[in-house]
Motif scaffolding. Sequence first.
Motif, PDB file in Angstrom:
ATOM      1  N   GLN A 196       0.909  -1.236   0.104  1.00 37.57           N
ATOM      2  CA  GLN A 196       0.125   0.016   0.047  1.00 37.57           C
ATOM      3  C   GLN A 196       0.744   1.285   0.095  1.00 37.57           C
ATOM      4  O   GLN A 196       0.279   2.216  -0.329  1.00 37.57           O
ATOM      5  N   HIS A 197       2.133   1.193   0.433  1.00 32.01           N
ATOM      6  CA  HIS A 197       2.966   2.243   0.488  1.00 32.01           C
ATOM      7  C   HIS A 197       4.091   2.595  -0.628  1.00 32.01           C
ATOM      8  O   HIS A 197       4.847   3.371  -0.820  1.00 32.01           O
ATOM      9  N   ILE A 198       3.791   1.623  -1.838  1.00 30.41           N
ATOM     10  CA  ILE A 198       4.831   1.673  -2.942  1.00 30.41           C
ATOM     11  C   ILE A 198       4.168   2.126  -4.023  1.00 30.41           C
ATOM     12  O   ILE A 198       2.831   1.650  -4.344  1.00 30.41           O
ATOM     13  N   GLY A 199       5.049   2.498  -5.202  1.00 27.77           N
ATOM     14  CA  GLY A 199       4.439   3.148  -6.247  1.00 27.77           C
ATOM     15  C   GLY A 199       3.718   2.151  -7.406  1.00 27.77           C
ATOM     16  O   GLY A 199       2.824   2.778  -8.090  1.00 27.77           O
ATOM     17  N   ASP A 200       4.268   1.118  -7.354  1.00 29.55           N
ATOM     18  CA  ASP A 200       3.786  -0.098  -8.441  1.00 29.55           C
ATOM     19  C   ASP A 200       3.784  -1.435  -7.739  1.00 29.55           C
ATOM     20  O   ASP A 200       4.652  -2.152  -7.895  1.00 29.55           O
ATOM     21  N   GLY A 214       0.757   6.202  -2.924  1.00 33.32           N
ATOM     22  CA  GLY A 214       0.369   5.184  -2.019  1.00 33.32           C
ATOM     23  C   GLY A 214      -1.219   4.706  -2.245  1.00 33.32           C
ATOM     24  O   GLY A 214      -1.778   5.583  -2.865  1.00 33.32           O
ATOM     25  N   GLU A 215      -1.728   3.589  -1.876  1.00 37.06           N
ATOM     26  CA  GLU A 215      -2.901   3.139  -1.806  1.00 37.06           C
ATOM     27  C   GLU A 215      -3.443   2.754  -0.413  1.00 37.06           C
ATOM     28  O   GLU A 215      -3.294   1.711   0.087  1.00 37.06           O
ATOM     29  N   PRO A 216      -3.940   3.614   0.255  1.00 34.15           N
ATOM     30  CA  PRO A 216      -4.409   3.336   1.906  1.00 34.15           C
ATOM     31  C   PRO A 216      -5.581   2.279   1.903  1.00 34.15           C
ATOM     32  O   PRO A 216      -5.671   1.669   2.957  1.00 34.15           O
ATOM     33  N   ASP A 217      -6.235   2.058   0.760  1.00 31.70           N
ATOM     34  CA  ASP A 217      -7.096   0.862   0.711  1.00 31.70           C
ATOM     35  C   ASP A 217      -6.693  -0.459   0.288  1.00 31.70           C
ATOM     36  O   ASP A 217      -7.274  -1.021  -0.424  1.00 31.70           O
ATOM     37  N   GLY A 218      -5.390  -0.617   0.638  1.00 33.68           N
ATOM     38  CA  GLY A 218      -4.607  -1.799   0.044  1.00 33.68           C
ATOM     39  C   GLY A 218      -5.098  -3.115   0.000  1.00 33.68           C
ATOM     40  O   GLY A 218      -4.891  -3.799  -0.668  1.00 33.68           O
ATOM     41  N   GLY A 219      -5.709  -3.460   1.282  1.00 37.32           N
ATOM     42  CA  GLY A 219      -6.185  -4.709   1.502  1.00 37.32           C
ATOM     43  C   GLY A 219      -7.239  -5.317   0.535  1.00 37.32           C
ATOM     44  O   GLY A 219      -7.106  -6.429   0.075  1.00 37.32           O
ATOM     45  N   ARG A 220      -8.093  -4.326   0.086  1.00 35.91           N
ATOM     46  CA  ARG A 220      -9.040  -4.727  -1.046  1.00 35.91           C
ATOM     47  C   ARG A 220      -8.469  -4.973  -2.364  1.00 35.91           C
ATOM     48  O   ARG A 220      -9.115  -5.500  -3.280  1.00 35.91           O
ATOM     49  N   HIS A 221      -7.198  -4.483  -2.664  1.00 37.36           N
ATOM     50  CA  HIS A 221      -6.792  -4.385  -3.826  1.00 37.36           C
ATOM     51  C   HIS A 221      -5.668  -5.828  -4.135  1.00 37.36           C
ATOM     52  O   HIS A 221      -5.220  -5.660  -5.282  1.00 37.36           O
ATOM     53  N   LEU A 222      -5.597  -6.402  -2.965  1.00 37.34           N
ATOM     54  CA  LEU A 222      -4.321  -7.408  -3.215  1.00 37.34           C
ATOM     55  C   LEU A 222      -4.601  -8.381  -4.265  1.00 37.34           C
ATOM     56  O   LEU A 222      -3.728  -8.713  -5.037  1.00 37.34           O
ATOM     57  N   VAL A 223      -5.767  -8.881  -4.324  1.00 37.27           N
ATOM     58  CA  VAL A 223      -6.063 -10.010  -5.467  1.00 37.27           C
ATOM     59  C   VAL A 223      -5.783  -9.343  -6.777  1.00 37.27           C
ATOM     60  O   VAL A 223      -5.231  -9.919  -7.614  1.00 37.27           O
TER      61      VAL A 223
END
Length: 271
Positions: free
Chosen positions: A117-121, A174-183
């Motif tokens: 969630q904290h990295i660019g790509d 970053g993407e603070p909602d990273g959890g929902r993006h993992l898949v």
Amino acid sequence: MAQKENLYISGHSKAVLDWHSARTAANSAAYLLKYIRPDMHILDIGCGPGSITADLAALVPQGSVIGIDVGPEVIEEARSMAAKRGLKNIGFEVGDAHALDFPDHRFDVIHAHQVLQHIGDPPHALREWQRVTKQGGIIASREADSGSAAYYPASSDLAEFQGIYRKAARSRSGEPDGGRHLVAWARAAGIDRSSITATASVWCYSTPEERAYWSNVWIGRLVESSMRENIINGGFATAKDLDRYAQAWRDWAADEDGWWTLLHGEILCHF
């Protein structure tokens, strides 16, 4: 490849490192632990002060663990902690999650907690992590989902802060909602959906001790971490605003009805 800029909005102040040091394999990597064997070789990406890394090393006495992080200062903290615990099968290096300085198929497990969630790509990083994973190995990632936060009592100041934090994090790629993006990130990296196991877990803070802990995490960031500087310099809020948000956290922590939950997404990618 040159190391990418550290996009982590909160930096590595004492307040941030104290919070990271409270993370353990049991409370932050439970979804992975049943797959760990004593002879595995593990890479812990974004290891911070190394508390999870050290726990993983204790689980692989015939194997080894390497922790990497972009911050040289936090790597020194991690080395000191590992030395105090007397761990011999552990090492720490400054490293870039997008460009790992390891040969192909080097590790049985790649672990990352609150990194993508904290990295660019994220898809590029996952492709790089896959490169250094052995056949039969695992990539494990757990990411918070800021937008899932639910809390009581309602607070206009805390709601305002949540929005400010999310804008500021996204301004740094970053993407603070990273959890929902993992898949989605894993699939964009070319990982087959049938190889991905997705789960979720929740942080919950309700007791006086838990409320004090969680509020202090954010008060510390608002008062003394680089998050304060990044938010002010980015024009997202003023110093007066941040002091107001810090007081809102104090008020929430003092309320006996206070309750806060935060969802985390988790993936295990099997190769």
